[in-house]
Design an enzyme around this catalytic site. Structure first.
Site, PDB file in Angstrom:
ATOM      1  N   GLU A  59      43.300  49.583  37.148  1.00 47.37           N
ATOM      2  CA  GLU A  59      43.856  48.669  38.140  1.00 47.37           C
ATOM      3  C   GLU A  59      44.670  49.419  39.188  1.00 47.37           C
ATOM      4  O   GLU A  59      44.824  48.960  40.319  1.00 47.37           O
ATOM      5  CB  GLU A  59      44.743  47.637  37.424  1.00 47.37           C
ATOM      6  CG  GLU A  59      44.544  46.217  37.926  1.00 47.37           C
ATOM      7  CD  GLU A  59      45.242  45.178  37.054  1.00 47.37           C
ATOM      8  OE1 GLU A  59      44.533  44.348  36.475  1.00 47.37           O
ATOM      9  OE2 GLU A  59      46.468  45.193  36.955  1.00 47.37           O
ATOM     10  N   HIS A  64      29.059  58.254  16.682  1.00 47.32           N
ATOM     11  CA  HIS A  64      27.796  57.772  16.119  1.00 47.32           C
ATOM     12  C   HIS A  64      27.174  56.685  16.992  1.00 47.32           C
ATOM     13  O   HIS A  64      26.230  56.014  16.575  1.00 47.32           O
ATOM     14  CB  HIS A  64      28.037  57.262  14.690  1.00 47.32           C
ATOM     15  CG  HIS A  64      28.531  58.353  13.780  1.00 47.32           C
ATOM     16  ND1 HIS A  64      27.713  58.999  12.878  1.00 47.32           N
ATOM     17  CD2 HIS A  64      29.757  58.944  13.684  1.00 47.32           C
ATOM     18  CE1 HIS A  64      28.422  59.929  12.246  1.00 47.32           C
ATOM     19  NE2 HIS A  64      29.657  59.927  12.726  1.00 47.32           N
ATOM     20  N   LYS A 121      39.054  34.892  40.534  1.00 43.58           N
ATOM     21  CA  LYS A 121      39.869  33.672  40.403  1.00 43.58           C
ATOM     22  C   LYS A 121      39.507  32.674  41.500  1.00 43.58           C
ATOM     23  O   LYS A 121      39.366  31.479  41.241  1.00 43.58           O
ATOM     24  CB  LYS A 121      41.363  34.005  40.518  1.00 43.58           C
ATOM     25  CG  LYS A 121      41.898  34.833  39.380  1.00 43.58           C
ATOM     26  CD  LYS A 121      43.405  35.013  39.537  1.00 43.58           C
ATOM     27  CE  LYS A 121      43.909  36.095  38.611  1.00 43.58           C
ATOM     28  NZ  LYS A 121      45.266  36.525  38.904  1.00 43.58           N
TER      29      LYS A 121
HETATM   30  O1  PA5 Z   1      48.866  44.170  35.964  1.00 46.94           O
HETATM   31  C1  PA5 Z   1      48.775  43.062  36.433  1.00 46.94           C
HETATM   32  O2  PA5 Z   1      49.444  42.718  37.414  1.00 46.94           O
HETATM   33  C2  PA5 Z   1      47.861  42.035  35.832  1.00 46.94           C
HETATM   34  O3  PA5 Z   1      47.084  42.523  34.810  1.00 46.94           O
HETATM   35  C3  PA5 Z   1      48.686  40.884  35.272  1.00 46.94           C
HETATM   36  O4  PA5 Z   1      49.578  41.385  34.313  1.00 46.94           O
HETATM   37  C4  PA5 Z   1      47.806  39.824  34.652  1.00 46.94           C
HETATM   38  O5  PA5 Z   1      46.890  39.358  35.577  1.00 46.94           O
HETATM   39  C5  PA5 Z   1      48.656  38.669  34.133  1.00 46.94           C
HETATM   40  O6  PA5 Z   1      49.404  38.128  35.162  1.00 46.94           O
HETATM   41  P1  PA5 Z   1      50.636  37.232  34.864  1.00 46.94           P
HETATM   42  O7  PA5 Z   1      51.632  38.016  34.137  1.00 46.94           O
HETATM   43  O8  PA5 Z   1      51.120  36.798  36.217  1.00 46.94           O
HETATM   44  O9  PA5 Z   1      50.158  36.045  34.052  1.00 46.94           O
END
Ligand code: PA5
Length: 442
Positions: free
Chosen positions: A284, A305, A419
Site C-alpha cells: 500500500e 513444496h 469501494k
Molecule cells: O492502511 C490503511 O489505511 C487501510 O488499510 C485501512 O487501515 C483500512 O482500509 C481500514 O480502514 P479503517 O480503519 O478506516 O476502517
C-alpha cells in the site's frame, strides 16, 4: 538484537553505498516532516512517545475484557486488523489463539464480507460471553461496520445492554465517523487513533496494543523493542549500521536491477501473518504511480513444496527477504528408532530446529545459485521485544524506501476504486451517477 545480512543479496557493496545520499535525504525529510505525506508521520517517534500511563490505561481496559469475556472479537480490516493479528499469532501457541490460560479467545472479523464466515462466527458466539473491539479509523469501512452491526446487536441481546456497554470498546477517530458516533452515544470505552498515523503504521497505537494486551501479551516489552529499534534506525546512526537504511537501500538497488518481486519468507509457521502485515505495509505504501516492488510472502519449508519450483527456476525478477529466528522457544529432539525404516536415524538426538536451520541454509544457497538475491533479517527469539523491533524496522524501512522510489508512501488513493464501484452497484444513496455509469458497462 535484530540484524540484517546483505552478504547474499547479489548486489555489490558499491551499489548499496550509492544509495547512501538518497537514504540520508529521505531520513532528513522524514525527520523534518518535509516529505510527501508529511501529515502522516506520527508513527516515526510513536514508540518513544508511549508513556507507562498510556500502557496502564490500555492494560486496564484489557483487564475488564479479560475478566468479563470468554472470547473477544476484534473487528477491523487492513491496517485496523493485520498488526494485532500478526503479533498475536507470532506469540501464541501454534494450535490455538491462547497463550495465557486466563486470556479470552481472540477472534478476528470485519476483515471480509463472507456470509459463511459471519454466519459461522455468529453460531460460534451463541451462548458465549463475548466482547467486541471495534477498530476503524474512518469509522465507516463497510466490512467492519457490517460485522459490528451484527455483533453489537447479538452482544446486547445475549449479555444485556449494561454488560454490552462494558465489553464493547471502540478504537477510532477522536471526532468523526459512525464508530465514534456510536461509541459516544452508547458510552463505550474508546481509544483514539491519532490523525497523523495511517492504518498500516498503527500497530503500536491502541489499534494493535489493545487486542494484544487482551490476548495476554506484554505490550510494554513490545513497545520497548520498538523504542530500541527507533534509536537504532535514527537519522544519526551511520548508514552501514542502520538496519532500516540498509534494507531500504538494498531493495531499491535490486528493484533498479530488474527485481520486481520481493518475497518475505519465514521458517516459523507463527510468522505467517508477519507476511500479511508486511505485504500491506509495503504494497500500500509503494504500489502507486505505476511503480513499486510487488510484495509476496511464503511460509517455508511448507511452500518449498508448492512455490519452490517457481522461486528456484521461474522468471528471474524475484528476490527474497528471510526473517530468521535464532532460537525457538521450545526444545524437541529427533527420536532414535530401532528399525530405522525411514532412514532418519542420522538425525537422532538433533534438535528439530537444527534440521530447520539446515533447510534454511540449504534453501538460501540453492536460491542464490538460482539467481535469487537473499536478504536475511535475524532476531534472537519470538517474543514481544523482538516482534516490536521487527515492526519498527520494517516501518522505518518502508518510509525511507518509498521516498527513494519517489512515491508518497503514506497515502492509498487506489484503495477507493473498488469501494466506489461496490457502492454504485449496491445503489448507495449519493452514488446515482456512478450507478448509471457502471450499469452501462455491464
Ligand atoms: O492502511 C490503511 O489505511 C487501510 O488499510 C485501512 O487501515 C483500512 O482500509 C481500514 O480502514 P479503517 O480503519 O478506516 O476502517
Amino acid at each position: 538484537m535484530t540484524t540484517i545480512d546483505l552478504s547474499k543479496a547479489l548486489v555489490g557493496a558499491d551499489q548499496i553505498a550509492a544509495f547512501e545520499p538518497k537514504v540520508a535525504e529521505a531520513q532528513k525529510a522524514l525527520e523534518e516532516c518535509t516529505c510527501k505525506g508529511n501529515d502522516f508521520l506520527g508513527w516515526m517517534h510513536l514508540p518513544s512517545s508511549i508513556t507507562p500511563e498510556f500502557l496502564a490505561e490500555i492494560n486496564a481496559c484489557a483487564k475488564t475484557l479479560q475478566e468479563n469475556c470468554e472470547a473477544v472479537v476484534v473487528a477491523g480490516i487492513g491496517g485496523s486488523y493485520l498488526g494485532a493479528r500478526m503479533v498475536i499469532d507470532a506469540l501464541s501457541n501454534s494450535f490455538g489463539w491462547l497463550q495465557k490460560s486466563d486470556a479470552p479467545r481472540i477472534l478476528f472479523a470485519g476483515n471480509n464480507i463472507g456470509e459463511d464466515y459471519l454466519s459461522e462466527l455468529i453460531d460460534y458466539l451463541q451462548g458465549v460471553n463475548f466482547g467486541v473491539i471495534n477498530i476503524s479509523k474512518s469509522g465507516t469501512t463497510t466490512e467492519t461496520a457490517l460485522t459490528f452491526r451484527l455483533l453489537k446487536r447479538m452482544c446486547e441481546q445475549q449479555r444485556g445492554k449494561d454488560m454490552a456497554r462494558k465489553v464493547i470498546v471502540a478504537v477510532t477517530d477522536a471526532k468523526k465517523g459512525a464508530a465514534r458516533t456510536t461509541a459516544d452515544k452508547e458510552g463505550y470505552t474508546s481509544f483514539i487513533i491519532p490523525d497523523n498515523v495511517g492504518g498500516r503504521f498503527s500497530v503500536l497505537t491502541p489499534v494493535g496494543l489493545l487486542p494484544i494486551a487482551v490476548a495476554g501479551f506484554d505490550i510494554a516489552a513490545l513497545v520497548k523493542g520498538a523504542q530500541d529499534m527507533e534509536a537504532q534506525c535514527g537519522i544519526d546512526v551511520p548508514f552501514a549500521q542502520n538496519p532500516a537504511a540498509q534494507y531500504a537501500a538494498v531493495r531499491n538497488a535490486l528493484y533498479q536491477s530488474g527485481k520486481k518481486i520481493e518475497i518475505l519468507a519465514n521458517y516459523q509457521p507463527k510468522l505467517h501473518n508477519l507476511g500479511e502485515w508486511w505485504k500491506q505495509l509495503y504494497g500500500e505504501s509503494e504500489g502507486k504511480d505505476g511503480k513499486g516492488i510487488f510484495p509476496a510472502s511464503v511460509d517455508l519449508t511448507t511452500d518449498l513444496h508448492s512455490m519452490g519450483q517457481w522461486i528456484q527456476d521461474g522468471e528471474r525478477t524475484i528476490f527474497e527477504t528471510v526473517v530468521s529466528v535464532a532460537q525457538p522457544n521450545r526444545t524437541l529432539l529427533f527420536p532414535s528408532d530401532e528399525e530405522n525404516l525411514d532412514g532418519l536415524n542420522f538425525l537422532a538426538g538433533k534438535r528439530v530446529d537444527e534440521v530447520n536451520k539446515m533447510a534454511e541454509l540449504g534453501t538460501q544457497l540453492a536460491h542464490v545459485d538460482g539467481g535469487v538475491p537473499n536478504i536475511k533479517i535475524s532476531i534472537d527469539k519470538l517474543d514481544e521485544y523482538h516482534v516490536g523491533q521487527l515492526i519498527y524496522m520494517f516501518e522505518r524501512g518502508c518510509g525511507i524506501s518509498g521516498l527513494i522510489l519517489g512515491v508518497n508512501p503514506f497515502d492509498q488513493p487506489g484503495v477507493e476504486a473498488y469501494k466506489k464501484n461496490m457502492f454504485a452497484l449496491l445503489g448507495k444513496p449519493g452514488y446515482e451517477k456512478e450507478t448509471q455509469a457502471i450499469k452501462a458497462r455491464l
